[in-house]
Write a protein that holds these residues in place. Structure first.
Motif, PDB file in Angstrom:
ATOM      1  N   ASP A  74       0.834  -1.208   0.000  1.00 24.24           N
ATOM      2  CA  ASP A  74       0.000   0.000   0.000  1.00 24.24           C
ATOM      3  C   ASP A  74       0.868   1.257   0.000  1.00 24.24           C
ATOM      4  OD1 ASP A  74      -2.273  -1.550   0.042  1.00 24.24           O
ATOM      5  OD2 ASP A  74      -2.523  -1.451   2.220  1.00 24.24           O
ATOM      6  N   PHE A  75       1.949   1.246   0.778  1.00 26.71           N
ATOM      7  CA  PHE A  75       2.827   2.409   0.861  1.00 26.71           C
ATOM      8  C   PHE A  75       3.465   2.701  -0.500  1.00 26.71           C
ATOM      9  CE2 PHE A  75       6.803   4.604   1.467  1.00 26.71           C
ATOM     10  CZ  PHE A  75       6.556   5.515   2.482  1.00 26.71           C
ATOM     11  N   LEU A  76       4.008   1.664  -1.139  1.00 31.43           N
ATOM     12  CA  LEU A  76       4.730   1.858  -2.395  1.00 31.43           C
ATOM     13  C   LEU A  76       3.798   2.204  -3.553  1.00 31.43           C
ATOM     14  CD1 LEU A  76       7.382  -1.020  -2.180  1.00 31.43           C
ATOM     15  CD2 LEU A  76       7.710   1.417  -1.722  1.00 31.43           C
ATOM     16  N   GLN A  77       2.555   1.736  -3.493  1.00 33.13           N
ATOM     17  CA  GLN A  77       1.608   2.036  -4.574  1.00 33.13           C
ATOM     18  C   GLN A  77       1.331   3.531  -4.681  1.00 33.13           C
ATOM     19  OE1 GLN A  77      -1.703  -0.454  -3.580  1.00 33.13           O
ATOM     20  NE2 GLN A  77      -0.813  -2.293  -4.502  1.00 33.13           N
ATOM     21  N   THR A  78       1.398   4.251  -3.569  1.00 32.27           N
ATOM     22  CA  THR A  78       1.107   5.687  -3.575  1.00 32.27           C
ATOM     23  C   THR A  78       2.365   6.542  -3.426  1.00 32.27           C
ATOM     24  OG1 THR A  78       0.713   5.627  -1.171  1.00 32.27           O
ATOM     25  CG2 THR A  78      -1.191   5.311  -2.620  1.00 32.27           C
ATOM     26  N   TYR A  79       3.536   5.904  -3.487  1.00 31.18           N
ATOM     27  CA  TYR A  79       4.785   6.643  -3.306  1.00 31.18           C
ATOM     28  C   TYR A  79       5.044   7.565  -4.494  1.00 31.18           C
ATOM     29  CZ  TYR A  79       9.649   7.541  -2.123  1.00 31.18           C
ATOM     30  OH  TYR A  79      10.821   8.163  -1.807  1.00 31.18           O
ATOM     31  N   ALA A  80       5.532   8.770  -4.217  1.00 32.34           N
ATOM     32  CA  ALA A  80       5.673   9.788  -5.265  1.00 32.34           C
ATOM     33  C   ALA A  80       6.909   9.597  -6.136  1.00 32.34           C
ATOM     34  CB  ALA A  80       5.708  11.177  -4.627  1.00 32.34           C
ATOM     35  N   GLY A  81       7.920   8.882  -5.663  1.00 34.20           N
ATOM     36  CA  GLY A  81       9.162   8.736  -6.419  1.00 34.20           C
ATOM     37  C   GLY A  81       9.203   7.471  -7.252  1.00 34.20           C
ATOM     38  N   ALA A  82      10.386   7.197  -7.809  1.00 36.37           N
ATOM     39  CA  ALA A  82      10.601   5.973  -8.590  1.00 36.37           C
ATOM     40  C   ALA A  82      11.030   4.844  -7.653  1.00 36.37           C
ATOM     41  CB  ALA A  82      11.667   6.205  -9.651  1.00 36.37           C
ATOM     42  N   VAL A  83      10.613   3.611  -7.976  1.00 32.30           N
ATOM     43  CA  VAL A  83      10.944   2.450  -7.158  1.00 32.30           C
ATOM     44  C   VAL A  83      11.445   1.331  -8.069  1.00 32.30           C
ATOM     45  CG1 VAL A  83      10.105   0.760  -5.496  1.00 32.30           C
ATOM     46  CG2 VAL A  83       9.127   3.049  -5.513  1.00 32.30           C
ATOM     47  N   VAL A  84      12.625   0.780  -7.732  1.00 34.34           N
ATOM     48  CA  VAL A  84      13.162  -0.389  -8.438  1.00 34.34           C
ATOM     49  C   VAL A  84      13.298  -1.503  -7.401  1.00 34.34           C
ATOM     50  CG1 VAL A  84      15.016  -1.329  -9.850  1.00 34.34           C
ATOM     51  CG2 VAL A  84      14.428   1.096 -10.032  1.00 34.34           C
ATOM     52  N   ILE A  85      12.642  -2.635  -7.651  1.00 37.92           N
ATOM     53  CA  ILE A  85      12.565  -3.705  -6.656  1.00 37.92           C
ATOM     54  C   ILE A  85      13.121  -5.002  -7.226  1.00 37.92           C
ATOM     55  CG2 ILE A  85      11.019  -5.091  -5.226  1.00 37.92           C
ATOM     56  CD1 ILE A  85       9.002  -2.769  -5.407  1.00 37.92           C
ATOM     57  N   VAL A  86      14.035  -5.616  -6.485  1.00 39.45           N
ATOM     58  CA  VAL A  86      14.425  -6.999  -6.754  1.00 39.45           C
ATOM     59  C   VAL A  86      13.618  -7.856  -5.794  1.00 39.45           C
ATOM     60  CG1 VAL A  86      16.250  -8.713  -6.582  1.00 39.45           C
ATOM     61  CG2 VAL A  86      16.749  -6.471  -7.551  1.00 39.45           C
ATOM     62  N   SER A  87      12.810  -8.753  -6.327  1.00 40.07           N
ATOM     63  CA  SER A  87      11.992  -9.607  -5.468  1.00 40.07           C
ATOM     64  C   SER A  87      11.641 -10.880  -6.210  1.00 40.07           C
ATOM     65  CB  SER A  87      10.711  -8.882  -5.048  1.00 40.07           C
ATOM     66  OG  SER A  87       9.902  -9.718  -4.242  1.00 40.07           O
ATOM     67  N   HIS A  88      11.504 -11.967  -5.450  1.00 38.09           N
ATOM     68  CA  HIS A  88      11.047 -13.227  -6.010  1.00 38.09           C
ATOM     69  C   HIS A  88       9.635 -13.535  -5.526  1.00 38.09           C
ATOM     70  CE1 HIS A  88      15.575 -13.957  -6.161  1.00 38.09           C
ATOM     71  NE2 HIS A  88      15.169 -13.768  -7.391  1.00 38.09           N
ATOM     72  N   ASP A  89       8.957 -12.505  -4.995  1.00 38.27           N
ATOM     73  CA  ASP A  89       7.569 -12.625  -4.564  1.00 38.27           C
ATOM     74  C   ASP A  89       6.689 -12.121  -5.699  1.00 38.27           C
ATOM     75  OD1 ASP A  89       5.012 -12.260  -3.465  1.00 38.27           O
ATOM     76  OD2 ASP A  89       5.826 -11.890  -1.461  1.00 38.27           O
ATOM     77  N   ARG A  90       6.126 -13.050  -6.469  1.00 47.44           N
ATOM     78  CA  ARG A  90       5.363 -12.692  -7.672  1.00 47.44           C
ATOM     79  C   ARG A  90       4.174 -11.795  -7.339  1.00 47.44           C
ATOM     80  NH1 ARG A  90       4.837 -17.340  -9.245  1.00 47.44           N
ATOM     81  NH2 ARG A  90       6.250 -17.541 -10.996  1.00 47.44           N
ATOM     82  N   LYS A  91       3.446 -12.096  -6.262  1.00 48.16           N
ATOM     83  CA  LYS A  91       2.280 -11.298  -5.899  1.00 48.16           C
ATOM     84  C   LYS A  91       2.699  -9.888  -5.493  1.00 48.16           C
ATOM     85  CE  LYS A  91      -0.980 -14.931  -4.553  1.00 48.16           C
ATOM     86  NZ  LYS A  91      -1.944 -14.591  -5.609  1.00 48.16           N
ATOM     87  N   PHE A  92       3.786  -9.770  -4.757  1.00 44.95           N
ATOM     88  CA  PHE A  92       4.282  -8.448  -4.359  1.00 44.95           C
ATOM     89  C   PHE A  92       4.621  -7.615  -5.592  1.00 44.95           C
ATOM     90  CE2 PHE A  92       7.891  -5.701  -3.038  1.00 44.95           C
ATOM     91  CZ  PHE A  92       7.239  -4.949  -2.070  1.00 44.95           C
ATOM     92  N   LEU A  93       5.317  -8.219  -6.553  1.00 48.11           N
ATOM     93  CA  LEU A  93       5.655  -7.507  -7.789  1.00 48.11           C
ATOM     94  C   LEU A  93       4.395  -7.112  -8.552  1.00 48.11           C
ATOM     95  CD1 LEU A  93       8.708  -9.548  -9.140  1.00 48.11           C
ATOM     96  CD2 LEU A  93       8.752  -7.279  -8.104  1.00 48.11           C
ATOM     97  N   ASP A  94       3.428  -8.007  -8.631  1.00 49.10           N
ATOM     98  CA  ASP A  94       2.197  -7.702  -9.366  1.00 49.10           C
ATOM     99  C   ASP A  94       1.428  -6.558  -8.724  1.00 49.10           C
ATOM    100  OD1 ASP A  94       2.503  -9.454 -11.451  1.00 49.10           O
ATOM    101  OD2 ASP A  94       1.365 -11.071 -10.531  1.00 49.10           O
ATOM    102  N   HIS A  95       1.446  -6.484  -7.397  1.00 51.53           N
ATOM    103  CA  HIS A  95       0.690  -5.450  -6.702  1.00 51.53           C
ATOM    104  C   HIS A  95       1.383  -4.086  -6.732  1.00 51.53           C
ATOM    105  CE1 HIS A  95      -1.486  -8.715  -4.114  1.00 51.53           C
ATOM    106  NE2 HIS A  95      -1.973  -8.608  -5.327  1.00 51.53           N
ATOM    107  N   VAL A  96       2.709  -4.074  -6.883  1.00 51.12           N
ATOM    108  CA  VAL A  96       3.456  -2.818  -6.763  1.00 51.12           C
ATOM    109  C   VAL A  96       3.972  -2.294  -8.102  1.00 51.12           C
ATOM    110  CG1 VAL A  96       5.501  -1.716  -5.753  1.00 51.12           C
ATOM    111  CG2 VAL A  96       4.131  -3.307  -4.382  1.00 51.12           C
ATOM    112  N   THR A  97       4.478  -3.176  -8.957  1.00 52.47           N
ATOM    113  CA  THR A  97       5.202  -2.711 -10.144  1.00 52.47           C
ATOM    114  C   THR A  97       4.297  -2.626 -11.374  1.00 52.47           C
ATOM    115  OG1 THR A  97       5.916  -4.937 -10.791  1.00 52.47           O
ATOM    116  CG2 THR A  97       7.318  -3.734  -9.254  1.00 52.47           C
ATOM    117  N   LYS A  98       4.710  -1.751 -12.288  1.00 49.59           N
ATOM    118  CA  LYS A  98       4.004  -1.574 -13.561  1.00 49.59           C
ATOM    119  C   LYS A  98       4.951  -1.752 -14.747  1.00 49.59           C
ATOM    120  CE  LYS A  98       0.709   1.668 -11.523  1.00 49.59           C
ATOM    121  NZ  LYS A  98       0.159   3.045 -11.541  1.00 49.59           N
TER     122      LYS A  98
END
Length: 658
Positions: A204-228
């Motif tokens: 929820d925090f990262l979805q509304t964050y104003a800056g750019a976010v680059v994430i390394v993750s092996h959590d598919r659901k987390f990536l789907d919910h946060v990244t575009k």
């Protein structure tokens, strides 16, 4: 914005990156994926300035701060949790000192009409505006909110960081980055040390964050919910798609299917042309046509198929030896460290063939229960016993870290292999992608995922009928996780797994035991059923608390419960000539503001269109992102932001006058 142009990195003669080029835009949400050892963590270190590349350039927009969370670190602090989190506001505190200095200087001066005095006032005004923008007036409240979201309790705030495990210390480091709110956030496996509820809060925090976010993750659901946007590192180059991870996988397969079909069709065409040339090149009547087809073949643009790394681990657990019907059983089981309760009152029975998940916040006792089950902890309260002929295979949460870094991959397996297994060591290692020279690598040079794979490989050395796995997916890439999950689904023994990875747990278990606030509660079903139960339960709790809240709010009002005197209704008088004149002035001012708003809207629309066009150019050709073009882009972006602020101010003024 960050522009990466022709980035190259090699280790021991092996190419990790080969002239990578891409752009990170200001509000990007990027998931950086790839197999273990592909270079994801290395790329983040380079972007954060912690490591130098062998070649290429990286240009970061002036004034853009980068926040970097490494995969592992050892925080060195004796502060309390809250005090350490508040160090994120060092810039604000410096600004606070500047404001105080300027205020003191103004108080001492008497040259009120001088230019220097007015410049001092302007500097103080700018500093105060910046202080407000950075949240300077509510630093502690913001720090507490972030810490609570990441799973800390109020009672934890005053405790020294040294009392917490490395996982909880990493949560404090993550909190500091979130509090700094940098323009670019680089997060390497941020969910590894979080429980399911904290992961959802972070989403929820990262979805509304104003800056750019680059994430390394092996959590598919987390990536789907946060990244575009998804960037996959594969065989030294990247594949870049403006979609979430799951959609990227679909598009990637569709693209490769189209490429494969086009390649197959072209190969048939080439084969037909070559047959014609071979058949008729020496016949006078067909020689000209053969030469024509030969030229056509030379000029043909060949269809290429994207390189793809198909390697993945491949294994199955050995058939489980027979055990008794009840595999493990506890009654009123509890564990205390001195006066500190971890959990109590645990009544649990796991039967042969069951697959059970243990979930909950870190520190609630999941790993402690696992250690009781394998005999590492014996000073518990209550009753615990294993069933008849139970043989345990155990993967500890820190299993990869416990490997001897000075041993080679082969030696790590060889030292515990016995009997007939010794003849199959290289086959076992090959199943986990350790072949050839890889088997002679020292464990200390392996990536986190490679160490985890090696630790899992050790589980295969002898048949067991009870697998107890504590966070087995930390550091594993997507394909390795899928292989492990499939192997567990086919495993005919009993499974107890501790995990926060929702995608991994989905469909794997039929019971979920939740460790929460010192108690343990059973939820039937898999992790999705558990999450549904928890959300319903929270809503019910919220509904139950509403009447109390209402009563509290009422009692907090001045003179609550007393009869209040009724205020007389206002009396409206006919407007005077002076009031009518004021109304006309207001209308003229309103027209002027509306015209200015329309003009700004047109200018903002034009600037946003120009920026969008430049984004397309930069993405299509990273070489276009020169220092000069980046400067122009930044000027247009700043101009658009300034005009947007002006537009917002006029809208507020319009509302106040309307």
């Amino acid at each position: 914005m960050i522009s990466i142009n022709k980035l190259s990195v090699s280790f021991s003669g092996n190419t990790l990156f080969d002239e990578l080029s891409f752009i990170i835009k200001d509000k990007d949400r990027i998931g950086l994926t790839g197999k273990n050892g592909a270079g994801k963590s290395t790329l983040l270190k380079i972007l954060a300035g912690r490591q130098e590349p062998d070649g290429g350039t990286i240009v970061v927009t002036s004034g853009h701060e980068i926040g970097y969370l490494p995969q592992e670190m050892i925080p060195d602090s004796s502060r309390s949790v809250l005090d350490e989190a508040l160090t994120a506001f060092d810039k604000i505190r410096t600004l606070e000192a500047t404001i105080q200095q300027l205020t003191d200087e103004l108080a001492e001066r008497t040259d009120y009409e001088s230019e220097a005095y007015h410049k001092l006032i302007d500097r103080l005004s700018e500093a105060n505006e910046r202080f407000t923008l950075l949240g300077g007036s509510h630093q502690e409240a913001e720090a507490e909110k972030i810490l609570l979201g990441l799973g800390f309790r109020h009672s934890d705030f005053a405790r020294p960081i040294t009392e917490f495990s490395s996982g909880w210390q990493m949560r404090v480091e993550l909190a500091k980055i979130l509090l700094k709110r940098p323009e670019i956030m680089l997060l390497d496996e941020p969910t590894n040390h979080l429980d399911i509820e904290s992961i959802e809060w972070l989403e929820d925090f990262l979805q509304t964050y104003a800056g750019a976010v680059v994430i390394v993750s092996h959590d598919r659901k987390f990536l789907d919910h946060v990244t575009k946007r998804t960037i996959e590192i594969v065989l030294g180059h990247i594949e870049d798609y403006n979609v979430s991870y799951s959609e990227y996988v679909i598009q990637r397969e569709e693209r490769r299917s189209i490429q494969q079909n086009a390649y197959n069709n072209q190969q048939k065409e080439i084969e037909n042309i070559e047959r014609f040339i071979e058949r008729f090149r020496y016949k006078a009547t067909k020689a000209r046509q053969a030469q024509s087809r030969l030229k056509l073949l030379d000029k043909m643009e060949r269809v290429e198929i994207d390189e793809f790394d198909h390697s993945s681990i491949a294994f199955r657990f050995a058939p489980a030896p027979h055990s008794g019907r009840v595999v493990l059983h506890s009654e009123q089981l509890g564990k205390y460290y001195g006066e500190k309760k971890v959990f109590e009152g645990l009544d649990l029975t796991v039967e042969r063939g069951e697959k059970v998940a243990l979930v909950g916040r870190n520190g609630e006792g999941k790993s402690t229960f696992s250690k009781i089950a394998v005999g590492e902890i014996t000073d518990y309260r209550g009753h615990f016993e294993l069933g008849h002929a139970v043989k345990i295979g155990y993967f500890a949460q820190n299993q990869a870290a416990l490997l001897d870094g000075n041993k080679t991959v082969f030696e790590t397996i060889d030292e515990i292999a016995v009997g007939e297994v010794r003849t199959r060591i290289r086959n076992i290692l090959g199943c986990f992608l350790f072949s050839g020279e890889d088997t002679e690598k020292k464990v200390k040079v392996l990536s986190g995922g490679e160490k985890t794979r090696l630790a899992i490989a050790k589980l295969l050395l002898e048949p067991v009928n009870l697998l107890i796995l504590d966070e087995p997916t930390n550091h594993l890439d997507m394909r390795s996780k899928d292989i492990l999950k499939n192997a567990l689904l086919q495993y005919d023994g009993t499974l107890v797994v501790v995990s926060h990875d929702r995608d991994f747990l989905e469909g794997l278990t039929t019971k979920v035991y939740e460790f929460r606030n010192g108690r343990v509660r059973l939820h039937l079903g898999d992790v999705n059923d558990f999450l549904a139960d928890r959300k319903i339960e929270r809503l019910q709790e919220l509904e139950r608390s509403e009447p109390g809240k209402a009563a509290t709010a009422k009692s907090a009002q001045p003179n609550a419960g007393k009869a209040q005197p009724e205020m007389p209704a206002p009396v409206h008088k006919a407007g005077s000539a002076q009031e009518r004149e004021q109304q006309k002035r207001n209308e003229r001012e309103l027209r002027k503001i509306r015209n200015a708003i329309e003009k700004l809207e047109a200018e903002i629309t034009a600037l946003e269109a120009e920026l969008a066009e430049m984004d397309k150019v930069f993405i299509a050709d990273a070489a276009q992102c020169t220092v000069e073009n980046c400067r122009i882009y930044e000027e247009k972006k700043n101009s658009a932001a300034q005009k947007t602020d002006e537009w917002a101010a006029l809208q507020e003024k319009l509302t106040s006058l309307s």
